[in-house]
Write a protein that holds these residues in place. Structure first.
Motif, short mmCIF file in Angstrom:
data_model
loop_
_atom_site.label_atom_id
_atom_site.label_comp_id
_atom_site.label_asym_id
_atom_site.label_seq_id
_atom_site.Cartn_x
_atom_site.Cartn_y
_atom_site.Cartn_z
N TYR A 20 0.82 -1.21 0.00
CA TYR A 20 0.00 0.00 0.00
C TYR A 20 0.86 1.28 0.00
O TYR A 20 0.34 2.36 -0.19
CB TYR A 20 -0.93 0.03 1.22
CG TYR A 20 -2.25 -0.67 0.99
CD1 TYR A 20 -3.12 -0.24 -0.01
CD2 TYR A 20 -2.66 -1.74 1.79
CE1 TYR A 20 -4.34 -0.86 -0.21
CE2 TYR A 20 -3.89 -2.36 1.60
CZ TYR A 20 -4.72 -1.92 0.59
OH TYR A 20 -5.93 -2.52 0.39
N ARG A 45 4.52 0.77 -10.52
CA ARG A 45 3.58 1.86 -10.79
C ARG A 45 4.21 3.01 -11.53
O ARG A 45 3.52 3.86 -12.04
CB ARG A 45 3.05 2.42 -9.48
CG ARG A 45 2.24 1.46 -8.73
CD ARG A 45 2.05 2.02 -7.34
NE ARG A 45 1.72 0.94 -6.46
CZ ARG A 45 0.51 0.75 -5.97
NH1 ARG A 45 -0.43 1.59 -6.24
NH2 ARG A 45 0.27 -0.26 -5.19
N GLY A 99 -2.54 -1.65 -5.42
CA GLY A 99 -2.21 -1.83 -6.83
C GLY A 99 -3.37 -2.23 -7.71
O GLY A 99 -3.17 -2.66 -8.84
N GLY A 111 -5.75 -0.09 -8.64
CA GLY A 111 -6.11 1.03 -9.51
C GLY A 111 -7.00 2.10 -8.91
O GLY A 111 -7.64 2.85 -9.65
N LYS A 112 -7.03 2.22 -7.59
CA LYS A 112 -7.85 3.26 -6.97
C LYS A 112 -7.35 4.65 -7.33
O LYS A 112 -8.11 5.52 -7.74
CB LYS A 112 -7.82 3.12 -5.43
CG LYS A 112 -8.39 1.82 -4.93
CD LYS A 112 -8.31 1.70 -3.43
CE LYS A 112 -6.90 1.53 -2.90
NZ LYS A 112 -6.22 0.32 -3.37
N THR A 113 -6.06 4.82 -7.15
CA THR A 113 -5.50 6.15 -7.38
C THR A 113 -5.61 6.55 -8.85
O THR A 113 -6.00 7.68 -9.16
CB THR A 113 -4.04 6.19 -6.91
OG1 THR A 113 -4.01 5.77 -5.56
CG2 THR A 113 -3.46 7.57 -7.04
N VAL A 114 -5.29 5.61 -9.73
CA VAL A 114 -5.39 5.93 -11.15
C VAL A 114 -6.83 6.33 -11.48
O VAL A 114 -7.08 7.31 -12.17
CB VAL A 114 -4.93 4.74 -12.02
CG1 VAL A 114 -5.25 4.98 -13.48
CG2 VAL A 114 -3.45 4.50 -11.84
N ARG A 150 0.87 8.38 -1.18
CA ARG A 150 2.26 8.65 -1.58
C ARG A 150 2.53 10.09 -2.02
O ARG A 150 1.71 10.71 -2.68
CB ARG A 150 2.62 7.74 -2.74
CG ARG A 150 2.44 6.27 -2.42
CD ARG A 150 2.63 5.42 -3.65
NE ARG A 150 2.35 4.03 -3.35
CZ ARG A 150 1.13 3.50 -3.34
NH1 ARG A 150 0.08 4.24 -3.65
NH2 ARG A 150 0.96 2.24 -3.04
N PHE A 162 -7.73 -3.26 -16.78
CA PHE A 162 -7.94 -1.97 -16.11
C PHE A 162 -9.00 -1.16 -16.84
O PHE A 162 -9.04 -1.21 -18.06
CB PHE A 162 -6.64 -1.17 -16.09
CG PHE A 162 -5.62 -1.71 -15.14
CD1 PHE A 162 -5.91 -1.80 -13.78
CD2 PHE A 162 -4.38 -2.12 -15.59
CE1 PHE A 162 -4.97 -2.30 -12.89
CE2 PHE A 162 -3.43 -2.62 -14.70
CZ PHE A 162 -3.72 -2.71 -13.36
N ALA A 197 -5.74 4.15 -19.00
CA ALA A 197 -5.60 5.53 -18.53
C ALA A 197 -4.40 6.21 -19.15
O ALA A 197 -4.29 7.43 -19.14
CB ALA A 197 -5.47 5.53 -17.01
N1 LIG Z 1 -7.10 2.53 -16.02
C1 LIG Z 1 -5.85 2.07 -16.01
N2 LIG Z 1 -5.16 1.96 -17.15
C2 LIG Z 1 -3.91 1.50 -17.17
N3 LIG Z 1 -3.25 1.10 -16.09
C3 LIG Z 1 -3.87 1.18 -14.91
C4 LIG Z 1 -5.20 1.67 -14.81
N4 LIG Z 1 -5.56 1.61 -13.52
C5 LIG Z 1 -4.51 1.12 -12.85
N5 LIG Z 1 -3.49 0.85 -13.68
C6 LIG Z 1 -2.19 0.27 -13.30
O1 LIG Z 1 -2.26 -0.20 -11.97
C7 LIG Z 1 -1.26 0.40 -11.17
C8 LIG Z 1 -1.75 0.60 -9.76
O2 LIG Z 1 -2.80 1.50 -9.73
P1 LIG Z 1 -3.00 2.48 -8.50
O3 LIG Z 1 -1.73 3.13 -8.10
O4 LIG Z 1 -4.14 3.36 -8.85
O5 LIG Z 1 -3.43 1.45 -7.38
P2 LIG Z 1 -4.09 1.74 -5.98
O6 LIG Z 1 -5.32 0.91 -5.91
O7 LIG Z 1 -4.23 3.19 -5.76
O8 LIG Z 1 -3.03 1.13 -4.99
P3 LIG Z 1 -2.67 1.62 -3.51
O9 LIG Z 1 -3.79 1.23 -2.63
O10 LIG Z 1 -1.43 0.87 -3.17
O11 LIG Z 1 -2.46 3.09 -3.57
C9 LIG Z 1 -0.92 1.69 -11.90
O12 LIG Z 1 0.36 2.10 -11.62
C10 LIG Z 1 -1.09 1.28 -13.34
O13 LIG Z 1 0.07 0.63 -13.79
#
Ligand SMILES: Nc1ncnc2c1ncn2[C@@H]1O[C@H](COP(=O)(O)OP(=O)(O)OP(=O)(O)O)[C@@H](O)[C@H]1O
Ligand SMILES: [Mg+2]
Lengths: 461, 594
Positions: A324, A353, B239, B241-244, B266, B429, B509
């Motif tokens: 995370y 990422r 990982g 994809g929440k943040t994306v 982060r 994704f 994305a």
């Molecule tokens: N819509 C998308 N298109 C392409 N790649 C994506 C997309 N969504 C997510 N990803 C890929 O997944 C990776 C992780 O996504 P993200 O950082 O949003 O996860 P997260 O759920 O926010 O994780 P954390 O809880 O650790 O913050 C991104 O770095 C990217 O490589």
């Protein structure tokens, strides 16, 4: 008489790694304590909780031999600091920051609080310089960039140390010759494991560019809480003061988390999941977030933390909270290891990422993103089919499916697997990818731009 | 404000929580200055003379005996022109100012005004002397950025007659621009207002949302839409994809103002927004996205106590722009960090822990936060409308949604985008699981789609959903007997479902074009896929071999529809559709000939 000179002999309680001193005054939160046991042995501690006339102290070297009669405590009037200097390169330090390599003491150029301060997000430079590790599964599919924190999730008995040593040995930014350094921080690993790194650094001549902080398996556990902070304070000095590209290897974070849990238990805190303290996320973040780049500064800190997942469980709080915070993860898998594949990197759960910003035209190659996406999609499909084949047999598969199945086998053999000393260029990695694509029907290469398919797909006869 | 302030002294320090003696008379949630470095804190418990205080800055080196001074004011934010394009920490200190004062690393005890006191803004009055004004009535306007007209409003709790207002001209935010007489009192107003963050800004009445918030993300807009003024949660393991996703929503959603709160996540992610948004253009206005955005950053290594302040600061700013009549969207990444901060502070207070150590008031705090979203009839004489939409990430331990934060959030929000690690692992994704996710706004927004985009929207959407549902049932069978054992009709159905999954639900994305898909393009894509589904069923009925159907060239064309630019898609989609019809006709004729 200033507080610094007073030897308090008012230790009232010793429990687990903690000690309570009463009747004190003017002691600060997180202040460093010098402790002397009844036999005259010196130890170091830190104030965990401060009251008007009493403090709770965590003792780094353990509380064995402390008593409530003769043990004395002296508060030194400041929080934990590390003297830093460029002369720390090539040196080895113990868990409290003292040199243990029989060379003369360090003459510090600066003394810094080991907790550091958070980097202002406004001052950060977004990491985007491709680091070639020479390992296909990393360079091709989970690209590491300068200033990233990319952990290795492993299990006991898996070759994570070999992999980390290989990364340290091979990592380079293409087309650049810059000052770089390795900061190696060992928490609770065995002498043998540490030695693997030391030997490797020696053989490659990297030793003089390496600073080591060692707390081995038989060293005091509580020291593991301050060790990574000292290592990172040193790394920050190298990177942001001296302009070096610093690779920090932290191993094993699992031992760090155990030490954290020990303290929490001794303080009778309400435990979070599996007994780890509820603030472990924040605590780990103060370590991992010290990686990065800063605008206008030449240097960088790239972190490769390693941890062993208890019982290979990726949902265990240590890998979970790490994932995370870090910018991806490299996951090792026992199944691949048993198949004899090195490095046994389980591609599907891996992630970098920061990859998207570090690859492509002028950085690696124009087709990189497409190749990576297509390899992932095809391998995932092949893995699903394996499960299916286990039940219904290969005959039940269509022609198309059989190709995917073959693809996944070849992928593991040719792409994932490589020698511990094989340093593959990114071109080579991509080339292997394209060779594998020729197993699949061309119409299935939907993730790659048609122009790249024309340009790179090997023409079969 | 010269007033003898209350002064106590520290008696205990335990991480971000301290206790101070001599605080009788201080009020709950008042802001205090702690220690010789004047660290900012907030009172969170009172017991006789003792106040328990959470400190918004690092407490290292603080000593019992040092002073604590109450400011006698609750934690408040500054509101006025200059918020947009800025980046703040959790307690609204601008990070650029902190940078100027302490350099690359954030040090303690920095005092910084949220809004620039010296900058002059061009104020254009819109009210005149003699006007009867209520709270939130507009005194005048300031062009804050090239896309947002900042309405300078009468504060919500003030009402009266305007007895003076300045002429059009340049003023600083603290200059008096108007005077209102209110029950024999004269109140001087400037462009700067303050508002306590823990108190929602009032509205006349809340309505049910009815318009979709268009996000340009196919799986959201077409499958699980969120409404303007709605609430959505996006839970998922690390990982997934929440943040994306939240970044995508901040970039492309058709809100007029965006507040992005990075809460315990982060540092690089905030840097990413800072460097990317100014370069990106809003598809609707063509202007830089940064011009409508405010960022709030309390990253994971910044003080824990400021986590919840960051979220409340964000929502208060959102309400303020709503009160001007705007549609505002707030993204909070991640609400789990907020909950964990509550747990940590609660633990230090030695409160009775509830489920998994979280305090018993977790549910009510989360509800309070999400309840501040909504579409509302605003205060003021004009009966204007505005909305705040809230989208929060949830980061459940081990990716297991049964934990308290996810569960309590789901009880409140109306849209659930369930992220799925399996999908993320195979790089599907956005990894939103189509079988587990839902939106309760479907009915509300469908009339808009029908009217503004296409007659058959709801049908197309529901048919596609049904297809996916059927696919998952069939897949259970395939697992046991293999795909060959299925009748051709069902294999064709699997093909259609695969197309929806891979070519509609998936959306990159990072692809220049595919990152944003207009509502019309979404509609057309789905329509053509639905046609594909019908046509291949027809081909099967005409005894065409399934392998021949799967390998038609159009299949590949359809797969690349997402990457056809928003300008050319109408023409190119026509070609794709024609080719598809001809190809299927071709293979049917082929069979009929033999
Ligand atoms: N819509 C998308 N298109 C392409 N790649 C994506 C997309 N969504 C997510 N990803 C890929 O997944 C990776 C992780 O996504 P993200 O950082 O949003 O996860 P997260 O759920 O926010 O994780 P954390 O809880 O650790 O913050 C991104 O770095 C990217 O490589
Ligand atoms: Mg995230």
């Amino acid at each position: 008489m200033s507080n610094k000179e007073i030897e308090y002999t008012t230790v009232s309680e010793v429990a687990g790694p903690l000690m309570i001193v009463k009747g004190i005054k003017d002691v600060a939160y997180n202040e460093v304590v010098r402790i002397k046991t009844s036999t005259g042995e010196e130890r170091t501690g830190q104030v965990l909780e401060a009251f008007m006339n009493k403090v709770i102290v965590q003792v780094f070297e353990g509380t064995k031999g402390l008593d409530t009669k003769k043990t004395s405590a002296r508060f030194i009037g400041e929080t934990m600091k590390l003297g830093v200097s460029k002369d720390m390169l090539g040196r080895v330090f113990d868990g409290t920051g003292n040199p243990i390599d029989n060379a003369p003491p360090i003459i510090p150029e600066d003394r810094r609080d080991i907790n550091g301060n958070p980097i202002n997000p406004y001052s950060r430079e977004y990491p985007r310089e491709f680091i070639q590790t020479g390992i296909s599964t990393i360079d091709g599919l989970n690209t590491l960039v300068r200033g990233q924190k990319l952990p290795i999730f492993s299990g006991s008995g898996l070759p994570h140390n070999n992999l980390a040593a290989q990364i340290a040995r091979q990592a380079k930014v293409l087309g650049q010759k810059e000052k770089f350094a390795v900061v190696f921080c060992a928490m609770g690993i065995t002498f043998e494991e540490a030695n693997l790194f030391i030997k490797d650094f020696e053989n490659t001549g990297a030793l003089e560019r390496t600073t080591m902080f060692l707390n081995l398996a038989d060293d005091p556990t509580i020291e593991r809480i301050i060790l990574p902070r000292m290592a990172l304070t040193c790394a920050e000095y190298f990177a942001f003061e001296l302009g070096m590209q610093v690779l920090v290897i932290l191993t094993d974070l699992t031992n760090y988390a155990e030490a954290l849990r020990e303290i929490a238990a001794a303080r009778e805190e309400v435990p979070g999941r599996r007994g780890y303290p509820g603030y472990m996320y924040t605590d780990l973040a103060t370590i991992y977030e010290r990686a990065g780049r800063i605008k206008g500064k030449k240097g960088s800190i790239t972190q490769i933390p390693m941890l062993t997942m208890p019982d290979d469980d990726i949902t265990h709080p240590i890998p979970d909270l790490t994932g995370y915070i870090t910018e991806g993860q490299i996951v090792l898998e026992r199944g691949l290891h048993k198949k004899g594949i090195y490095p046994p990197i389980a591609v599907l759960p891996c992630l970098s990422r920061l990859m998207d910003r570090g690859i492509g035209k002028d950085k690696t190659r124009e087709d990189h993103a497409g190749v990576s996406n297509q390899l992932y999609a095809a391998y995932a499909e092949g893995c699903d089919l394996r499960d299916l084949v286990a039940i219904v047999g290969e005959d039940a598969l269509s022609d198309r499916d059989r190709k995917f199945l073959k693809f996944s086998e070849e992928f593991e053999k040719k792409f994932v697997s490589q020698d511990e000393h094989e340093d593959r260029s990114i071109e080579k990695t991509l080339e292997i990818g394209w060779e594998l694509f020729s197993i699949l029907p061309k119409s299935e290469l939907k993730k790659i731009d048609e122009n790249y398919i024309k340009k790179y797909l090997p023409k079969n006869e | 404000m010269i007033k003898e302030s209350l002064k106590g002294k520290i008696t205990r320090i335990s991480g971000p929580v301290i206790e101070a003696d001599g605080m009788r008379g201080a009020k709950m949630y008042d802001v205090v200055r702690v220690g010789d470095e004047n660290l900012l804190g907030e009172i969170i418990r009172l017991n006789e003379n003792i106040a328990t205080i959470q400190v918004y800055e690092d407490t290292n080196g603080l000593k019992p005996g040092e002073k604590v001074i109450s400011t006698d004011l609750p934690l408040s934010v500054e509101l006025g022109p200059g918020l947009l394009t800025n980046i703040y920490d959790g307690i609204q200190r601008p990070l650029p100012t902190i940078y100027d004062q302490t350099g690359d690393f954030i040090e303690r005890g920095v005092e910084a005004d949220a809004l620039d006191r010296n900058k002059k803004w061009k104020f254009v009055p819109t009210s005149k002397v003699g006007d009867k004004l209520k709270g939130c009535d507009v005194l005048g306007e300031v062009q804050e950025t090239s896309i947002i007209l900042h309405k300078i409003m009468v504060p919500p709790n003030i009402e009266g007659t305007l007895i003076s207002i300045v002429n059009k001209g340049e003023y600083k935010i603290e200059d008096v621009i108007a005077t209102i007489s209110s029950r024999d009192r004269e109140i001087k107003l400037s462009m700067l207002q303050k508002w306590p963050v823990r108190q929602a800004r009032p509205v006349k009445e809340k309505y049910d949302p009815s318009l979709p918030l268009i996000t340009g993300q196919r799986v959201v807009d077409t499958f699980f839409p969120v409404a303007k003024g709605g609430t959505a949660a996006i839970p998922g393991g690390f990982g997934t994809g929440k943040t994306v996703m939240l970044h995508q929503l901040a970039k492309w959603s058709d809100a007029q103002v965006v507040i992005y709160v990075g809460c315990g996540e982060r540092g690089n992610e905030m840097t990413d927004v800072l460097r990317e948004f100014p370069k990106l253009k809003d598809p609707k206005t063509g202007e830089s996205l940064m011009k409508r955005t405010v960022l709030i950053a309390n990253t994971s290594n910044m003080p824990v106590a400021a986590r919840d302040a960051s979220v409340y600061t964000g929502i208060t700013l959102a309400e303020y722009y709503r009160d001007m009549g705007y549609d505002v969207a707030l993204m909070a990444d991640s609400t789990s960090r907020l909950a964990e901060a509550m747990r940590e502070i609660s633990g230090r207070l030695e409160e009775m822990p509830g489920e998994e150590g979280y305090p018993a008031y977790l549910a009510s705090r989360l509800a309070e936060f999400y309840e501040r979203a909504g579409r509302a009839k605003l205060l003021g004489s004009k009966n204007k409308e505005g909305s705040v939409s809230v989208m929060g990430a949830v980061s459940p331990p081990g990716g297991d949604f049964s934990e308290p934060v996810a569960q309590n959030t789901l009880r409140i929000v109306k849209v659930f985008w369930a992220l799925d690690s399996d999908l993320a692992d195979r790089r599907h994704f956005p990894s939103i699981n189509w079988l587990k996710s839902y939106s309760l706004y479907l009915d509300e927004v469908s009339s808009w789609w029908k009217k503004d985009v296409g007659e058959h929207w709801l049908n197309l959407r529901n048919n596609a959903m049904a297809l996916l549902q059927k696919e998952s049932e069939l897949q259970e069978i395939v697992k046991l007997v293999g795909p060959d054992a299925l009748p051709a009709k069902e294999r064709a159905l699997l093909e259609s479902a695969r197309m929806i999954r891979e070519d509609f639900l998936q959306q990159s994305a990072f692809h220049e074009v595919d990152t944003y898909c207009s509502e019309k393009k979404q509609y057309e894509m789905l329509r053509i896929m639905s046609k594909y589904s019908d046509l291949i069923q027809k081909a099967i009925e005409n005894n065409v071999n399934i392998e021949d159907i799967i390998s038609i060239k159009s299949r590949e064309n359809i797969a690349r529809m997402g990457t056809i630019s928003n300008q050319e898609f109408e023409k190119k989609f026509k070609d794709i559709e024609n080719e598809l019809e001809q190809e299927i006709e071709g293979i049917i004729n082929e069979v009929n000939k033999t």
